[in-house]
Design a protein around this motif. Structure first.
Motif, PDB file in Angstrom:
ATOM      1  N   THR A   1      20.949 -30.585 -38.850  1.00 22.70           N
ATOM      2  CA  THR A   1      21.413 -29.254 -38.266  1.00 22.70           C
ATOM      3  C   THR A   1      20.631 -28.845 -37.154  1.00 22.70           C
ATOM      4  O   THR A   1      19.277 -29.031 -36.995  1.00 22.70           O
ATOM      5  N   PHE A   2      21.330 -28.369 -36.160  1.00 24.59           N
ATOM      6  CA  PHE A   2      20.564 -27.766 -34.801  1.00 24.59           C
ATOM      7  C   PHE A   2      20.607 -26.409 -34.752  1.00 24.59           C
ATOM      8  O   PHE A   2      21.989 -25.808 -35.121  1.00 24.59           O
ATOM      9  N   ASP A   3      19.682 -25.712 -34.685  1.00 19.99           N
ATOM     10  CA  ASP A   3      19.758 -24.064 -34.822  1.00 19.99           C
ATOM     11  C   ASP A   3      19.311 -23.596 -33.408  1.00 19.99           C
ATOM     12  O   ASP A   3      18.397 -24.127 -32.743  1.00 19.99           O
ATOM     13  N   PHE A   4      20.012 -22.318 -32.972  1.00 20.04           N
ATOM     14  CA  PHE A   4      19.422 -21.539 -31.935  1.00 20.04           C
ATOM     15  C   PHE A   4      19.233 -20.246 -32.337  1.00 20.04           C
ATOM     16  O   PHE A   4      20.232 -19.818 -32.877  1.00 20.04           O
ATOM     17  N   ARG A   5      18.295 -19.556 -32.147  1.00 21.69           N
ATOM     18  CA  ARG A   5      18.146 -18.185 -32.857  1.00 21.69           C
ATOM     19  C   ARG A   5      17.277 -17.307 -31.642  1.00 21.69           C
ATOM     20  O   ARG A   5      15.873 -17.612 -31.385  1.00 21.69           O
ATOM     21  N   PRO A   6      17.693 -16.245 -31.228  1.00 21.08           N
ATOM     22  CA  PRO A   6      16.929 -15.300 -30.549  1.00 21.08           C
ATOM     23  C   PRO A   6      16.055 -14.505 -31.660  1.00 21.08           C
ATOM     24  O   PRO A   6      16.671 -14.268 -32.856  1.00 21.08           O
ATOM     25  N   SER A   7      14.839 -13.934 -31.396  1.00 24.36           N
ATOM     26  CA  SER A   7      14.154 -13.365 -32.486  1.00 24.36           C
ATOM     27  C   SER A   7      13.305 -12.261 -31.979  1.00 24.36           C
ATOM     28  O   SER A   7      13.004 -12.497 -30.640  1.00 24.36           O
ATOM     29  N   LEU A   8      13.181 -11.271 -32.579  1.00 30.79           N
ATOM     30  CA  LEU A   8      11.851 -10.350 -32.224  1.00 30.79           C
ATOM     31  C   LEU A   8      10.756 -10.545 -33.138  1.00 30.79           C
ATOM     32  O   LEU A   8      10.924 -10.887 -34.419  1.00 30.79           O
ATOM     33  N   ARG A   9       9.582 -10.415 -32.765  1.00 31.10           N
ATOM     34  CA  ARG A   9       8.285 -10.764 -33.066  1.00 31.10           C
ATOM     35  C   ARG A   9       7.336  -9.558 -33.043  1.00 31.10           C
ATOM     36  O   ARG A   9       7.077  -9.133 -31.783  1.00 31.10           O
ATOM     37  N   HIS A  10       6.648  -9.136 -34.052  1.00 28.32           N
ATOM     38  CA  HIS A  10       5.919  -8.108 -34.076  1.00 28.32           C
ATOM     39  C   HIS A  10       4.432  -8.609 -34.828  1.00 28.32           C
ATOM     40  O   HIS A  10       4.599  -9.319 -35.915  1.00 28.32           O
ATOM     41  N   VAL A  11       3.377  -8.409 -33.788  1.00 26.38           N
ATOM     42  CA  VAL A  11       2.224  -8.696 -34.781  1.00 26.38           C
ATOM     43  C   VAL A  11       1.004  -7.725 -34.567  1.00 26.38           C
ATOM     44  O   VAL A  11       1.298  -7.122 -33.578  1.00 26.38           O
ATOM     45  N   SER A  12       0.537  -7.397 -35.692  1.00 25.37           N
ATOM     46  CA  SER A  12      -0.632  -6.406 -35.845  1.00 25.37           C
ATOM     47  C   SER A  12      -1.440  -6.608 -37.214  1.00 25.37           C
ATOM     48  O   SER A  12      -0.928  -7.439 -37.897  1.00 25.37           O
ATOM     49  N   ASN A  13      -2.381  -5.958 -37.210  1.00 21.69           N
ATOM     50  CA  ASN A  13      -3.233  -6.033 -38.391  1.00 21.69           C
ATOM     51  C   ASN A  13      -3.198  -4.955 -39.394  1.00 21.69           C
ATOM     52  O   ASN A  13      -4.157  -4.918 -40.246  1.00 21.69           O
ATOM     53  N   ALA A  14      -2.003  -4.074 -39.325  1.00 23.81           N
ATOM     54  CA  ALA A  14      -1.775  -2.854 -40.213  1.00 23.81           C
ATOM     55  C   ALA A  14      -3.155  -2.061 -40.603  1.00 23.81           C
ATOM     56  O   ALA A  14      -3.297  -1.325 -41.602  1.00 23.81           O
ATOM     57  N   GLY A  15      -3.936  -1.950 -39.251  1.00 23.26           N
ATOM     58  CA  GLY A  15      -5.021  -1.189 -39.519  1.00 23.26           C
ATOM     59  C   GLY A  15      -6.375  -1.580 -40.084  1.00 23.26           C
ATOM     60  O   GLY A  15      -7.199  -0.973 -40.296  1.00 23.26           O
ATOM     61  N   PHE A  16      -6.459  -2.858 -40.660  1.00 23.17           N
ATOM     62  CA  PHE A  16      -7.554  -3.342 -41.290  1.00 23.17           C
ATOM     63  C   PHE A  16      -8.632  -3.853 -40.402  1.00 23.17           C
ATOM     64  O   PHE A  16      -9.967  -3.743 -40.832  1.00 23.17           O
ATOM     65  N   GLN A  17      -8.324  -3.756 -39.071  1.00 26.65           N
ATOM     66  CA  GLN A  17      -9.360  -3.983 -38.198  1.00 26.65           C
ATOM     67  C   GLN A  17      -9.401  -3.064 -37.071  1.00 26.65           C
ATOM     68  O   GLN A  17      -8.322  -2.415 -36.973  1.00 26.65           O
ATOM     69  N   GLY A  18     -10.259  -3.089 -36.108  1.00 33.25           N
ATOM     70  CA  GLY A  18     -10.549  -2.177 -35.089  1.00 33.25           C
ATOM     71  C   GLY A  18      -8.978  -1.905 -34.156  1.00 33.25           C
ATOM     72  O   GLY A  18      -8.329  -0.928 -34.500  1.00 33.25           O
ATOM     73  N   SER A  19      -8.806  -2.776 -33.291  1.00 32.99           N
ATOM     74  CA  SER A  19      -7.732  -2.812 -32.427  1.00 32.99           C
ATOM     75  C   SER A  19      -6.451  -3.286 -33.011  1.00 32.99           C
ATOM     76  O   SER A  19      -6.427  -4.182 -33.906  1.00 32.99           O
ATOM     77  N   ASN A  20      -5.507  -2.315 -33.208  1.00 36.65           N
ATOM     78  CA  ASN A  20      -4.046  -2.563 -33.777  1.00 36.65           C
ATOM     79  C   ASN A  20      -2.932  -1.855 -33.211  1.00 36.65           C
ATOM     80  O   ASN A  20      -1.884  -1.964 -33.736  1.00 36.65           O
ATOM     81  N   ALA A  21      -2.913  -2.212 -31.913  1.00 41.92           N
ATOM     82  CA  ALA A  21      -1.542  -1.974 -30.918  1.00 41.92           C
ATOM     83  C   ALA A  21      -0.672  -3.036 -31.089  1.00 41.92           C
ATOM     84  O   ALA A  21       0.620  -2.913 -31.213  1.00 41.92           O
ATOM     85  N   GLY A  22      -0.988  -4.039 -31.111  1.00 39.51           N
ATOM     86  CA  GLY A  22      -0.290  -5.352 -31.537  1.00 39.51           C
ATOM     87  C   GLY A  22       0.475  -5.861 -30.354  1.00 39.51           C
ATOM     88  O   GLY A  22       0.333  -5.164 -29.223  1.00 39.51           O
ATOM     89  N   PHE A  23       1.426  -6.695 -30.491  1.00 43.82           N
ATOM     90  CA  PHE A  23       2.133  -7.345 -29.521  1.00 43.82           C
ATOM     91  C   PHE A  23       3.728  -7.280 -30.084  1.00 43.82           C
ATOM     92  O   PHE A  23       3.755  -7.640 -31.313  1.00 43.82           O
ATOM     93  N   ASN A  24       4.476  -7.165 -29.255  1.00 44.70           N
ATOM     94  CA  ASN A  24       5.903  -7.262 -29.544  1.00 44.70           C
ATOM     95  C   ASN A  24       6.720  -8.274 -28.376  1.00 44.70           C
ATOM     96  O   ASN A  24       6.386  -8.064 -27.485  1.00 44.70           O
ATOM     97  N   THR A  25       7.125  -9.378 -28.858  1.00 42.78           N
ATOM     98  CA  THR A  25       7.851 -10.181 -28.212  1.00 42.78           C
ATOM     99  C   THR A  25       9.387 -10.494 -28.471  1.00 42.78           C
ATOM    100  O   THR A  25       9.830 -10.179 -29.619  1.00 42.78           O
ATOM    101  N   MET A  26      10.104 -10.874 -27.533  1.00 42.56           N
ATOM    102  CA  MET A  26      11.476 -11.329 -27.818  1.00 42.56           C
ATOM    103  C   MET A  26      11.402 -12.693 -27.412  1.00 42.56           C
ATOM    104  O   MET A  26      10.968 -13.333 -26.306  1.00 42.56           O
ATOM    105  N   ASN A  27      11.707 -13.531 -28.405  1.00 49.20           N
ATOM    106  CA  ASN A  27      11.733 -14.941 -28.372  1.00 49.20           C
ATOM    107  C   ASN A  27      13.067 -15.656 -28.397  1.00 49.20           C
ATOM    108  O   ASN A  27      14.127 -15.003 -28.993  1.00 49.20           O
ATOM    109  N   VAL A  28      13.193 -16.916 -27.912  1.00 48.28           N
ATOM    110  CA  VAL A  28      14.153 -17.968 -28.083  1.00 48.28           C
ATOM    111  C   VAL A  28      13.687 -19.280 -28.794  1.00 48.28           C
ATOM    112  O   VAL A  28      12.681 -19.658 -28.197  1.00 48.28           O
TER     113      VAL A  28
END
Length: 176
Positions: free
Chosen positions: A141-168
């Motif tokens: 099976t061959f897949d193609f998918r655009p995706s949205l990704r968010h990374v953050s630490n949910a406030g468990f550590q100091g900096s938490n603005a995180g990153f938001n990316t559009m991926n393929v």
């Protein structure tokens, strides 16, 4: 079981740059089949290679301790590696005999190896939502998918603005 490769960029942002590429192992299990939908549980270990640079030095505020040194450090281009274990659900519907569309949603723990002004080094989370298409050819099976990704630490550590990316993402899966 499959392997995926993807690339991405931050969502339009004037304060920083962030690009990424990644590899995933895809382990899927169909747990329910209905008339028009198939439901799958997925586990996706991932390694993510990012490049990041702060463009707006004023993101680091004067009330932060040693803010001038932090501005100097964070405005330099960095490489960032993330190690992720996403767990999620795929809801799939057939369009033709060998062609499906699907929605994938996943979340999982992540370890990041580099501190940035947006995210502390160490533990965080990765959330992904994707809309994909699959083409089946015998046992592959061959897949193609655009995706949205968010990374953050949910406030468990100091900096938490995180990153938001559009991926393929591109994936090849073998049906076992």
């Amino acid at each position: 079981m499959g392997i995926a490769y993807g690339v991405g960029n931050e969502l339009k942002n004037k304060n920083y740059t962030y690009t990424n590429s990644f590899y995933k192992i895809h382990l899927g299990y169909v747990f329910k089949t209905a008339t028009h939908f198939r439901y799958e549980m997925v586990v996706q270990p991932e390694v993510n290679f990012g490049k990041h640079q702060l463009l707006n030095r004023y993101f680091v505020q004067p009330h932060e301790p040693d803010y001038e040194a932090l501005r100097e450090r964070f405005t330099k281009r960095k490489t960032v590696q993330d190690y992720i274990l996403n767990i999620g659900i795929v809801v799939r519907t057939p369009i033709a005999k060998s062609f499906d569309i699907y929605l994938l949603g996943s979340i999982g723990p992540m370890i990041t190896d580099t501190e940035t002004e947006r995210l502390s080094k160490g533990f965080a989370f990765s959330d992904v939502i994707a809309l994909g298409i699959s083409l089946k050819a015998a046992t592959l099976t061959f897949d193609f998918r655009p995706s949205l990704r968010h990374v953050s630490n949910a406030g468990f550590q100091g900096s938490n603005a995180g990153f938001n990316t559009m991926n393929v993402e591109f994936q090849m899966t073998v049906v076992l």
